[in-house]
Design a protein around this motif. Structure first.
Motif, PDB file in Angstrom:
ATOM      1  N   LEU A   3       0.836  -1.196   0.000  1.00 53.65           N
ATOM      2  CA  LEU A   3       0.000   0.000   0.000  1.00 53.65           C
ATOM      3  C   LEU A   3       0.871   1.246   0.000  1.00 53.65           C
ATOM      4  CD1 LEU A   3      -2.711  -0.970   2.655  1.00 53.65           C
ATOM      5  CD2 LEU A   3      -2.938  -0.982   0.181  1.00 53.65           C
ATOM      6  N   SER A   4       0.272   2.365  -0.393  1.00 53.92           N
ATOM      7  CA  SER A   4       1.012   3.627  -0.372  1.00 53.92           C
ATOM      8  C   SER A   4       1.259   4.050   1.074  1.00 53.92           C
ATOM      9  CB  SER A   4       0.224   4.717  -1.110  1.00 53.92           C
ATOM     10  OG  SER A   4      -0.946   5.033  -0.375  1.00 53.92           O
ATOM     11  N   SER A   5       2.134   5.012   1.232  1.00 51.56           N
ATOM     12  CA  SER A   5       2.508   5.462   2.568  1.00 51.56           C
ATOM     13  C   SER A   5       1.315   6.073   3.307  1.00 51.56           C
ATOM     14  CB  SER A   5       3.644   6.475   2.475  1.00 51.56           C
ATOM     15  OG  SER A   5       4.026   6.882   3.760  1.00 51.56           O
ATOM     16  N   SER A   6       0.526   6.873   2.609  1.00 47.58           N
ATOM     17  CA  SER A   6      -0.623   7.511   3.271  1.00 47.58           C
ATOM     18  C   SER A   6      -1.690   6.481   3.649  1.00 47.58           C
ATOM     19  CB  SER A   6      -1.216   8.605   2.388  1.00 47.58           C
ATOM     20  OG  SER A   6      -1.677   8.057   1.174  1.00 47.58           O
ATOM     21  N   ASP A   7      -1.911   5.491   2.806  1.00 47.16           N
ATOM     22  CA  ASP A   7      -2.869   4.439   3.142  1.00 47.16           C
ATOM     23  C   ASP A   7      -2.380   3.585   4.309  1.00 47.16           C
ATOM     24  OD1 ASP A   7      -4.662   5.215   1.226  1.00 47.16           O
ATOM     25  OD2 ASP A   7      -4.008   3.725  -0.258  1.00 47.16           O
ATOM     26  N   SER A   8      -1.073   3.299   4.328  1.00 43.09           N
ATOM     27  CA  SER A   8      -0.543   2.478   5.410  1.00 43.09           C
ATOM     28  C   SER A   8      -0.604   3.211   6.743  1.00 43.09           C
ATOM     29  CB  SER A   8       0.879   2.034   5.102  1.00 43.09           C
ATOM     30  OG  SER A   8       1.756   3.130   5.071  1.00 43.09           O
ATOM     31  N   TYR A   9      -0.449   4.543   6.748  1.00 41.85           N
ATOM     32  CA  TYR A   9      -0.627   5.311   7.983  1.00 41.85           C
ATOM     33  C   TYR A   9      -2.042   5.127   8.527  1.00 41.85           C
ATOM     34  CZ  TYR A   9       3.652   8.061   7.292  1.00 41.85           C
ATOM     35  OH  TYR A   9       4.942   8.462   7.139  1.00 41.85           O
ATOM     36  N   PHE A  10      -3.007   5.226   7.630  1.00 41.32           N
ATOM     37  CA  PHE A  10      -4.411   5.143   8.018  1.00 41.32           C
ATOM     38  C   PHE A  10      -4.748   3.767   8.596  1.00 41.32           C
ATOM     39  CE2 PHE A  10      -8.824   4.126   6.785  1.00 41.32           C
ATOM     40  CZ  PHE A  10      -9.486   5.086   7.531  1.00 41.32           C
ATOM     41  N   TYR A  11      -4.380   2.718   7.905  1.00 37.83           N
ATOM     42  CA  TYR A  11      -4.726   1.376   8.371  1.00 37.83           C
ATOM     43  C   TYR A  11      -3.934   0.971   9.615  1.00 37.83           C
ATOM     44  CZ  TYR A  11      -7.361   0.914   4.077  1.00 37.83           C
ATOM     45  OH  TYR A  11      -8.288   1.095   3.077  1.00 37.83           O
ATOM     46  N   ALA A  12      -2.696   1.419   9.723  1.00 42.07           N
ATOM     47  CA  ALA A  12      -1.907   1.136  10.924  1.00 42.07           C
ATOM     48  C   ALA A  12      -2.495   1.852  12.133  1.00 42.07           C
ATOM     49  CB  ALA A  12      -0.459   1.542  10.711  1.00 42.07           C
ATOM     50  N   ALA A  13      -3.036   3.043  11.927  1.00 43.16           N
ATOM     51  CA  ALA A  13      -3.690   3.762  13.025  1.00 43.16           C
ATOM     52  C   ALA A  13      -4.944   3.022  13.483  1.00 43.16           C
ATOM     53  CB  ALA A  13      -4.038   5.185  12.596  1.00 43.16           C
ATOM     54  N   ILE A  14      -5.669   2.448  12.559  1.00 41.94           N
ATOM     55  CA  ILE A  14      -6.854   1.657  12.930  1.00 41.94           C
ATOM     56  C   ILE A  14      -6.439   0.455  13.772  1.00 41.94           C
ATOM     57  CG2 ILE A  14      -8.672   0.170  12.002  1.00 41.94           C
ATOM     58  CD1 ILE A  14      -8.958   2.159   9.705  1.00 41.94           C
ATOM     59  N   VAL A  15      -5.358  -0.219  13.399  1.00 38.34           N
ATOM     60  CA  VAL A  15      -4.869  -1.366  14.171  1.00 38.34           C
ATOM     61  C   VAL A  15      -4.467  -0.913  15.580  1.00 38.34           C
ATOM     62  CG1 VAL A  15      -3.009  -3.067  14.334  1.00 38.34           C
ATOM     63  CG2 VAL A  15      -4.167  -2.694  12.162  1.00 38.34           C
ATOM     64  N   ALA A  16      -3.812   0.245  15.690  1.00 41.23           N
ATOM     65  CA  ALA A  16      -3.398   0.747  17.002  1.00 41.23           C
ATOM     66  C   ALA A  16      -4.605   1.094  17.880  1.00 41.23           C
ATOM     67  CB  ALA A  16      -2.497   1.964  16.837  1.00 41.23           C
ATOM     68  N   VAL A  17      -5.614   1.681  17.293  1.00 34.85           N
ATOM     69  CA  VAL A  17      -6.830   2.015  18.051  1.00 34.85           C
ATOM     70  C   VAL A  17      -7.531   0.740  18.507  1.00 34.85           C
ATOM     71  CG1 VAL A  17      -9.142   3.033  17.848  1.00 34.85           C
ATOM     72  CG2 VAL A  17      -7.151   4.283  17.025  1.00 34.85           C
ATOM     73  N   LEU A  18      -7.596  -0.254  17.662  1.00 36.40           N
ATOM     74  CA  LEU A  18      -8.179  -1.535  18.070  1.00 36.40           C
ATOM     75  C   LEU A  18      -7.383  -2.174  19.209  1.00 36.40           C
ATOM     76  CD1 LEU A  18      -9.167  -3.069  14.620  1.00 36.40           C
ATOM     77  CD2 LEU A  18     -10.690  -2.147  16.368  1.00 36.40           C
TER      78      LEU A  18
END
Length: 101
Positions: A60-75
């Motif tokens: 994934l692109s860098s901006s998309d990976s930031y978004f999905y990694a943040a979701i994993v951290a919140v979970l």
């Protein structure tokens, strides 16, 4: 000064507190464990999933990976909070789970 004042101040903890030292230490150990877990797990999962899962494996692109990694951290934060509430709720419960007649 009177010697009774010094004797009263050296009496130790109050009577209502004397039997709870082990439960207080246990509660503080539990709190310390979940505090460390709350700090390390979401941050570690954020960077690990961003670098290895989303950018490495899924390309994934860098901006998309930031978004999905943040979701994993919140979970991860929610899971740690739920575990803390579960442990704190059951900490003072009796250990036996049999039928009581």
């Amino acid at each position: 000064m009177d010697g009774s004042v010094a004797a009263a101040s050296d009496a130790g903890p109050p009577a209502y507190y004397r039997g709870n030292e082990s439960s207080l230490v246990s509660a503080l150990k539990t709190l310390l464990f979940f505090t460390i877990l709350m700090v390390t797990l979401p941050i570690g999962l954020y960077f690990a999933t961003k670098a290895y899962l989303f950018e490495g494996s899924m390309k994934l692109s860098s901006s998309d990976s930031y978004f999905y990694a943040a979701i994993v951290a919140v979970l991860a934060v929610h899971v740690v909070l739920a575990l803390f509430v579960y442990v704190a709720w059951n900490e003072g419960a009796p250990k036996g789970k049999g039928k009581h007649d």
